[in-house]
Design a protein around this motif. Sequence first.
Motif, PDB file in Angstrom:
ATOM      1  N   GLN A  50       0.830  -1.203   0.000  1.00 26.06           N
ATOM      2  CA  GLN A  50       0.000   0.000   0.000  1.00 26.06           C
ATOM      3  C   GLN A  50       0.862   1.249   0.000  1.00 26.06           C
ATOM      4  N   LEU A  51       0.326   2.315  -0.611  1.00 22.64           N
ATOM      5  CA  LEU A  51       0.951   3.628  -0.581  1.00 22.64           C
ATOM      6  C   LEU A  51       0.048   4.523   0.260  1.00 22.64           C
ATOM      7  N   VAL A  52       0.553   4.977   1.404  1.00 16.50           N
ATOM      8  CA  VAL A  52      -0.254   5.679   2.392  1.00 16.50           C
ATOM      9  C   VAL A  52       0.269   7.104   2.580  1.00 16.50           C
ATOM     10  N   TYR A  53      -0.663   8.055   2.549  1.00 18.35           N
ATOM     11  CA  TYR A  53      -0.365   9.452   2.853  1.00 18.35           C
ATOM     12  C   TYR A  53      -0.827   9.717   4.271  1.00 18.35           C
ATOM     13  N   ASP A  54       0.082  10.120   5.140  1.00 11.71           N
ATOM     14  CA  ASP A  54      -0.255  10.426   6.528  1.00 11.71           C
ATOM     15  C   ASP A  54      -0.488  11.922   6.657  1.00 11.71           C
ATOM     16  N   LYS A  55      -1.747  12.301   6.836  1.00 18.27           N
ATOM     17  CA  LYS A  55      -2.134  13.713   6.930  1.00 18.27           C
ATOM     18  C   LYS A  55      -2.198  14.130   8.390  1.00 18.27           C
ATOM     19  N   LYS A  56      -1.497  15.204   8.701  1.00 20.10           N
ATOM     20  CA  LYS A  56      -1.532  15.743  10.056  1.00 20.10           C
ATOM     21  C   LYS A  56      -2.868  16.466  10.244  1.00 20.10           C
ATOM     22  N   VAL A  57      -3.647  16.038  11.251  1.00 15.61           N
ATOM     23  CA  VAL A  57      -4.971  16.620  11.483  1.00 15.61           C
ATOM     24  C   VAL A  57      -5.081  17.326  12.832  1.00 15.61           C
ATOM     25  N   GLY A  58      -4.058  17.257  13.622  1.00 15.57           N
ATOM     26  CA  GLY A  58      -4.021  17.927  14.911  1.00 15.57           C
ATOM     27  C   GLY A  58      -2.582  18.072  15.337  1.00 15.57           C
ATOM     28  N   ASP A  59      -2.372  18.584  16.540  1.00 16.35           N
ATOM     29  CA  ASP A  59      -1.004  18.750  17.024  1.00 16.35           C
ATOM     30  C   ASP A  59      -0.249  17.430  17.066  1.00 16.35           C
ATOM     31  N   ASP A  60      -0.911  16.391  17.549  1.00 14.97           N
ATOM     32  CA  ASP A  60      -0.256  15.090  17.694  1.00 14.97           C
ATOM     33  C   ASP A  60      -1.006  13.975  16.974  1.00 14.97           C
ATOM     34  N   GLY A  68      -3.418   4.061  -2.895  1.00 13.34           N
ATOM     35  CA  GLY A  68      -3.424   2.978  -3.866  1.00 13.34           C
ATOM     36  C   GLY A  68      -2.306   2.005  -3.535  1.00 13.34           C
ATOM     37  N   TYR A  69      -1.822   1.309  -4.556  1.00  4.02           N
ATOM     38  CA  TYR A  69      -0.827   0.250  -4.363  1.00  4.02           C
ATOM     39  C   TYR A  69       0.312   0.376  -5.359  1.00  4.02           C
TER      40      TYR A  69
END
Length: 118
Positions: A50-60, A68-69
């Motif tokens: 898997q190709l994962v985007y980690d989006k920051k949604v808060g301080d921590d 996708g893959y």
Amino acid sequence: MKPNKKFFLETNVAGRQYYDCDEVFDELKVGTKLRLERDEFNRHDENAVQLVYDKKVGDDEVKPFLLGYLPRSCNDSVANLLDMGWGCVFDCTISRINPDVHYEQQLRITLRIKRNEQ
């Protein structure tokens, strides 16, 4: 002087239209870092990555979005390295974005191998 990273693979993101990509597509840019995650229980591909985007949604807080893959045609060596605990060796970034083409060609990623400084 030796380089800190070496080119390993460049490819399109497979299955982009089936997952979370549309939710964050406008935020993605060339150079955006992605995380590789092994999908060991994928019933369609035993080497699924898997190709994962980690989006920051808060301080921590970080919310993962599955973009996708890696395509089946080039995922076996990456899957094997991830299975053996070498996921930290890769640097994965978006190398091209083109919303005007077919889904399977809209996102392109580049994998580089990072230098082991141990």
